[in-house]
Design a protein around this motif. Structure first.
Motif, PDB file in Angstrom:
ATOM      1  N   TRP A   1      32.069  40.761  41.026  1.00  0.00           N
ATOM      2  CA  TRP A   1      33.614  41.408  40.658  1.00  0.00           C
ATOM      3  C   TRP A   1      34.398  42.704  40.488  1.00  0.00           C
ATOM      4  CZ3 TRP A   1      38.242  38.922  40.306  1.00  0.00           C
ATOM      5  CH2 TRP A   1      39.288  39.266  39.399  1.00  0.00           C
TER       6      TRP A   1
ATOM      7  N   SER B   1      44.524  35.685  46.468  1.00  0.00           N
ATOM      8  CA  SER B   1      42.861  35.116  45.457  1.00  0.00           C
ATOM      9  C   SER B   1      44.049  33.775  46.316  1.00  0.00           C
ATOM     10  CB  SER B   1      42.777  34.525  45.042  1.00  0.00           C
ATOM     11  OG  SER B   1      41.661  36.834  45.116  1.00  0.00           O
TER      12      SER B   1
ATOM     13  N   PHE C   1      44.961  41.275  43.182  1.00  0.00           N
ATOM     14  CA  PHE C   1      43.477  40.707  43.813  1.00  0.00           C
ATOM     15  C   PHE C   1      44.195  39.412  43.659  1.00  0.00           C
ATOM     16  CE2 PHE C   1      39.534  38.468  43.416  1.00  0.00           C
ATOM     17  CZ  PHE C   1      39.396  39.729  44.248  1.00  0.00           C
TER      18      PHE C   1
ATOM     19  N   SER D   1      36.792  32.605  42.166  1.00  0.00           N
ATOM     20  CA  SER D   1      38.050  32.478  42.390  1.00  0.00           C
ATOM     21  C   SER D   1      38.253  31.072  44.453  1.00  0.00           C
ATOM     22  CB  SER D   1      38.074  33.925  44.004  1.00  0.00           C
ATOM     23  OG  SER D   1      38.689  33.353  45.037  1.00  0.00           O
TER      24      SER D   1
ATOM     25  N   SER E   1      36.736  42.830  44.227  1.00  0.00           N
ATOM     26  CA  SER E   1      38.418  43.381  43.173  1.00  0.00           C
ATOM     27  C   SER E   1      38.473  44.586  43.576  1.00  0.00           C
ATOM     28  CB  SER E   1      38.525  42.997  42.079  1.00  0.00           C
ATOM     29  OG  SER E   1      37.914  43.674  41.163  1.00  0.00           O
TER      30      SER E   1
END
Lengths: 284, 335
Positions: A20, A36, A32, A123, A24
């Protein structure tokens, strides 16, 4: 045994946090998240516009729109999975020069890789929901959360999850052989795009390629996703097969992928140790 | 080949053992033998140095022992486990720190990265945080604990990587040039911490590769000198230095001029000669069979038109033993 599993779990959780942080870090969290969400939505909308221009949105072609949108929604899972595994392993070697230390850690390299890619997979899962939502609201597809066949959907997705991870880990190890492989994960994901039945049925592929595609679990998985969500309102790739028969094919193809992936991973891992790929100087 | 074991180490239990260990690198054009029939025994609790010039095979040896590379032939055992077949079990017992590299996730903070690795090694989270803070304090990195790794100097980053290697308390720790490119103070801190870490538990073993002879002399219980993939000598630093006790060691300082190293080496009675340039002058280190050789050396130097600006006779060092065994100094390129 219990202690060992707890340790594996905490190691995996640390790898998730790492993934992560790495994926990110280039912007603020809110940007972010926007990125996404917009990425899969824009991809789905581009396809929908192309579809509308070509078909004139004729009623007879609506099953194909459903085929396209569901395929595209779930495709992001493969896209993110395959490319993130490959990117992670190559980035850790070429950019952060730390792959050898993760590789040597007792956690187990495949578990580290899965953890490293988990945030992207999560995600991707979110983007599945978003694209289906866009399909429902903007393109008027008849999707109702109350009518989804969840057992079928979850079972198919679990098998696909295992297949994609097995494929992605193996591909990542194979890619370690190169010094300059930035973006190869995405290229491989795009390559799979053509053979998965995400945007067109595999039957339109030339004979031998269609046969090869039929060995992959991806077309069966996407077919089951369409059946579970659209209840016959999407174009079917395997109209002569029942849900159970498609599911059996998915199980068989997943088992084959796992077996092949295991063998290839062992070979690629041994080759990496034999030729010194783990800490090879590589471009990034 | 000299082979003496350090009395304080438990050589009855071997931490590292290699048998005819060989590694050949294949390229399209040629085969390069990085290690050739290396037999090595390091007892539990030893701080063992591996010395050798660039390309001697030191890093290849370390890579095999830490399971990153497979040997071409032969066997290697670490803490009793085969590095080829038992590598999964072995990995929880070993650690490695390599110097001169920028390893680390730049976006993470120092403490975050160290904690993350502690979890990859299955450490209890609370115990890991305590251990990390303790080691950061000992290495003078407490103030940097919450800094991003990109903001660290190379010395601080190297110390952070040492913490990563030490915090999991491996049975055998491999340090590959841990002080390379560090300033004097940082290098001293690293050496001091390694010593302290070993004192904490006498069964811990360290395998150290280094370019710095003084470091090896100061730290190591025993050393092996590796040249062209082979171990050419092995023993305590003291024993190796004694191997040149009968020689006369002379440091000769010459102003710049015509190269004379080969001429000096050709003189009968000159056992070994090396040169390094420092502050605009050439500093030669000569190993002479006896005092009678010195006049011939001076005649050769004067014959080459070189001016002697300094001449000192001194006690032998590990570097002298190395030069005698290998034929060149650590920093000198192979002819």
């Amino acid at each position: 045994m219990g202690v060992a599993i707890t340790r594996q779990w905490t190691g995996y959780a640390a790898a998730v946090r790492l993934g992560w942080a790495v994926s990110s870090n280039w912007t603020r969290p809110i940007l972010f998240i926007v990125y996404s969400v917009l990425r899969p939505v824009s991809m789905a909308l581009i396809l929908a516009v192309m579809y509308t221009v070509i078909t004139g949105n004729a009623a007879a072609t609506r099953p194909y729109l459903a085929f396209l949108i569901v395929g595209t929604a779930f495709w992001s899972f493969i896209q993110e999975g395959v490319s993130e595994f490959a990117t992670g392993i190559l980035e850790d070697r070429g950019r952060y020069h730390i792959l050898k230390y993760s590789y040597m850690a007792p956690l187990g390299f495949p578990i580290f890789l899965i953890g490293r890619a988990t945030s992207k997979l999560a995600s991707a899962a979110a983007s599945v929901v978003i694209v289906l939502l866009v399909g429902t609201l903007a393109l008027h597809l008849d999707i109702s959360p109350l009518r989804v066949d969840y057992p079928l959907l979850v079972a198919a997705c679990l098998l696909a999850f295992v297949s994609v991870i097995a494929f992605a880990i193996t591909l990542s190890m194979v890619l370690l052989a190169g010094r300059d492989l930035h973006g190869y994960g995405e290229i491989m994901a795009q390559f799979l795009y053509l053979f998965s039945g995400a945007i067109f049925p595999i039957s339109v592929l030339p004979g031998p390629i269609a046969w090869l595609a039929s060995l992959s679990p991806l077309p069966y998985w996407l077919e089951l996703c369409r059946r579970a969500i659209m209840h016959g309102q999407a174009y079917l790739m395997f109209p002569n097969l029942s849900d159970g028969e498609v599911f059996l094919r998915l199980v068989a193809a997943t088992a084959g992928t796992l077996l092949l992936g295991y063998v290839l991973y062992r070979m690629a891992d041994r080759r990496a140790r034999r030729l010194g790929y783990i800490d090879m100087e590589a471009n990034w | 080949m000299a082979r003496t074991h350090h009395p304080s180490s438990d050589t009855s239990r071997l931490a590292v053992e290699t048998r005819r260990l060989t590694r050949v690198y294949k390229t399209r054009r040629e085969l390069t033998t990085a290690l050739q029939d290396v037999d090595l025994e390091v007892g539990e609790g030893e701080l063992f140095g591996v010395l050798g010039p660039n390309g001697a095979g030191k890093t290849t040896l370390i890579k095999i022992l830490v399971t990153l590379l497979l040997p071409t032939s032969g066997q290697a055992f670490v803490d009793g486990l085969d590095v080829v077949t038992d590598y999964k079990r072995l990995r929880s017992r070993i650690g490695m720190v390599s110097g001169g590299e920028q390893a680390g996730y730049g976006i993470l903070k120092v403490r975050e990265q160290l904690w993350m690795f502690s979890q990859f090694y299955g450490m209890d989270s609370t115990a890991a945080r305590k251990r990390i803070d303790e080691l950061l304090e000992r290495l003078g990195l407490s103030d940097a604990a919450n800094k991003q790794i990109t903001g660290l100097s190379s010395g601080m980053r190297q110390k952070m990587n040492l913490v990563r290697g030490l915090m999991t308390d491996p049975r055998v720790l491999f340090l590959d040039e841990p002080t390379v490119a560090l300033d004097v103070s940082a290098a001293r801190d690293v050496r001091s911490e390694v010593r302290r870490w070993m004192r904490e538990d006498p069964t811990r073993t360290v395998i150290l590769t280094t370019h710095y002879m003084q470091e090896a002399d100061e730290l190591c219980d025993r050393v092996a000198i590796v040249n062209r993939g082979r171990i050419v000598a092995e023993g305590t630093p003291r024993a190796l230095k004694q191997s040149v006790d009968d020689d006369v060691i002379v440091d000769l300082q010459l102003d710049p001029g015509t190269p004379v190293l080969d001429r000096l080496r050709a003189i009968e009675g000159v056992g070994a000669a090396s040169v390094r340039e420092e502050d605009g002058v050439d500093r030669f280190s000569l190993m002479l069979a006896d005092d009678g050789v010195l006049p011939r050396v001076m005649t050769t130097v004067e014959g080459a038109g070189r001016h002697v600006s300094g001449l000192v006779r001194r006690q032998p060092t590990l570097e002298d033993a190395f030069v005698k065994l290998v034929g060149r100094s650590m920093t000198e390129e192979e002819a």
